[in-house]
Design a protein around this motif. Sequence first.
Motif, mmCIF file in Angstrom:
data_model
loop_
_atom_site.group_PDB
_atom_site.id
_atom_site.type_symbol
_atom_site.label_atom_id
_atom_site.label_comp_id
_atom_site.label_asym_id
_atom_site.label_seq_id
_atom_site.Cartn_x
_atom_site.Cartn_y
_atom_site.Cartn_z
ATOM 1 N N LEU A 58 43.687 5.886 83.431
ATOM 2 C CA LEU A 58 44.375 6.454 84.586
ATOM 3 C C LEU A 58 45.106 5.375 85.378
ATOM 4 C CD1 LEU A 58 44.955 8.774 86.615
ATOM 5 C CD2 LEU A 58 42.792 8.153 87.726
ATOM 6 N N PHE A 59 44.420 4.295 85.700
ATOM 7 C CA PHE A 59 45.047 3.241 86.480
ATOM 8 C C PHE A 59 46.140 2.530 85.698
ATOM 9 C CE2 PHE A 59 41.415 3.840 89.266
ATOM 10 C CZ PHE A 59 42.021 3.725 90.504
ATOM 11 N N GLU A 60 45.995 2.421 84.395
ATOM 12 C CA GLU A 60 47.059 1.842 83.579
ATOM 13 C C GLU A 60 48.285 2.752 83.598
ATOM 14 O OE1 GLU A 60 49.143 -0.802 81.091
ATOM 15 O OE2 GLU A 60 47.447 -1.032 82.446
ATOM 16 N N ALA A 61 48.089 4.067 83.518
ATOM 17 C CA ALA A 61 49.204 5.011 83.585
ATOM 18 C C ALA A 61 49.898 4.917 84.947
ATOM 19 C CB ALA A 61 48.713 6.431 83.324
ATOM 20 N N ILE A 62 49.114 4.795 86.011
ATOM 21 C CA ILE A 62 49.694 4.643 87.353
ATOM 22 C C ILE A 62 50.494 3.352 87.431
ATOM 23 C CG2 ILE A 62 49.134 4.233 89.785
ATOM 24 C CD1 ILE A 62 46.718 6.159 89.346
ATOM 25 N N ARG A 63 49.949 2.284 86.879
ATOM 26 C CA ARG A 63 50.647 0.992 86.904
ATOM 27 C C ARG A 63 51.956 1.072 86.134
ATOM 28 N NH1 ARG A 63 51.985 -3.046 84.064
ATOM 29 N NH2 ARG A 63 50.926 -2.383 82.166
ATOM 30 N N VAL A 64 51.925 1.681 84.951
ATOM 31 C CA VAL A 64 53.133 1.799 84.135
ATOM 32 C C VAL A 64 54.166 2.665 84.846
ATOM 33 C CG1 VAL A 64 54.035 2.784 81.994
ATOM 34 C CG2 VAL A 64 52.000 1.348 81.941
ATOM 35 N N ARG A 65 53.730 3.787 85.408
ATOM 36 C CA ARG A 65 54.654 4.682 86.115
ATOM 37 C C ARG A 65 55.264 3.966 87.311
ATOM 38 N NH1 ARG A 65 52.030 9.907 87.084
ATOM 39 N NH2 ARG A 65 52.786 10.353 84.996
ATOM 40 N N SER A 66 54.429 3.212 88.039
ATOM 41 C CA SER A 66 54.925 2.465 89.191
ATOM 42 C C SER A 66 55.929 1.392 88.741
ATOM 43 C CB SER A 66 53.766 1.814 89.936
ATOM 44 O OG SER A 66 54.228 0.989 90.956
ATOM 45 N N SER A 67 55.636 0.740 87.657
ATOM 46 C CA SER A 67 56.516 -0.286 87.112
ATOM 47 C C SER A 67 57.839 0.332 86.662
ATOM 48 C CB SER A 67 55.834 -0.993 85.948
ATOM 49 O OG SER A 67 56.715 -1.919 85.351
ATOM 50 N N ASP A 68 57.795 1.510 86.052
ATOM 51 C CA ASP A 68 59.003 2.188 85.592
ATOM 52 C C ASP A 68 59.901 2.583 86.757
ATOM 53 O OD1 ASP A 68 58.193 1.948 82.987
ATOM 54 O OD2 ASP A 68 57.543 4.042 82.758
ATOM 55 N N THR A 69 59.306 3.018 87.848
ATOM 56 C CA THR A 69 60.111 3.464 88.993
ATOM 57 C C THR A 69 60.716 2.268 89.739
ATOM 58 O OG1 THR A 69 58.187 3.598 90.460
ATOM 59 C CG2 THR A 69 58.851 5.618 89.310
ATOM 60 N N THR A 70 60.041 1.129 89.744
ATOM 61 C CA THR A 70 60.590 -0.039 90.448
ATOM 62 C C THR A 70 61.680 -0.700 89.626
ATOM 63 O OG1 THR A 70 58.842 -1.480 89.607
ATOM 64 C CG2 THR A 70 58.501 -0.481 91.770
ATOM 65 N N THR A 71 61.613 -0.642 88.298
ATOM 66 C CA THR A 71 62.647 -1.249 87.471
ATOM 67 C C THR A 71 63.826 -0.304 87.264
ATOM 68 O OG1 THR A 71 61.527 -0.546 85.447
ATOM 69 C CG2 THR A 71 61.053 -2.768 86.254
ATOM 70 N N ALA A 72 63.634 1.003 87.474
ATOM 71 C CA ALA A 72 64.717 1.963 87.280
ATOM 72 C C ALA A 72 65.782 1.824 88.360
ATOM 73 C CB ALA A 72 64.158 3.397 87.280
ATOM 74 N N GLY A 73 65.405 1.351 89.515
ATOM 75 C CA GLY A 73 66.357 1.217 90.615
ATOM 76 C C GLY A 73 67.192 -0.050 90.558
ATOM 77 N N ARG A 74 66.982 -0.869 89.575
ATOM 78 C CA ARG A 74 67.695 -2.152 89.494
ATOM 79 C C ARG A 74 69.030 -1.999 88.846
ATOM 80 N NH1 ARG A 74 63.255 -6.817 88.392
ATOM 81 N NH2 ARG A 74 61.961 -6.242 90.120
#
Length: 74
Positions: A58-74
């Motif tokens: 669960l926490f790995e999925a949250i981390r990956v999702r959070s990472s995807d949303t922060t890199t998508a805005g670049r």
Amino acid sequence: MSLIEAVANVAVGFGVAVLAQVVVFPLFGLDVPFADNLLVGAIFTAVSIGRSYALRRLFEAIRVRSSDTTTAGR
């Protein structure tokens, strides 16, 4: 090394659980044979491993999702 750490953690947790049961159960008037204490400890150890695995995923999925949303805005 993390496999050794994980196995040691489970083994120590199992030992602590069985020891706690041997001490605590009689305080509540439960007369449980040692073999049953081992079985109860094994069941709770399996549940603990499953819980730990699910939370890690669960926490790995949250981390990956959070990472995807922060890199998508670049």
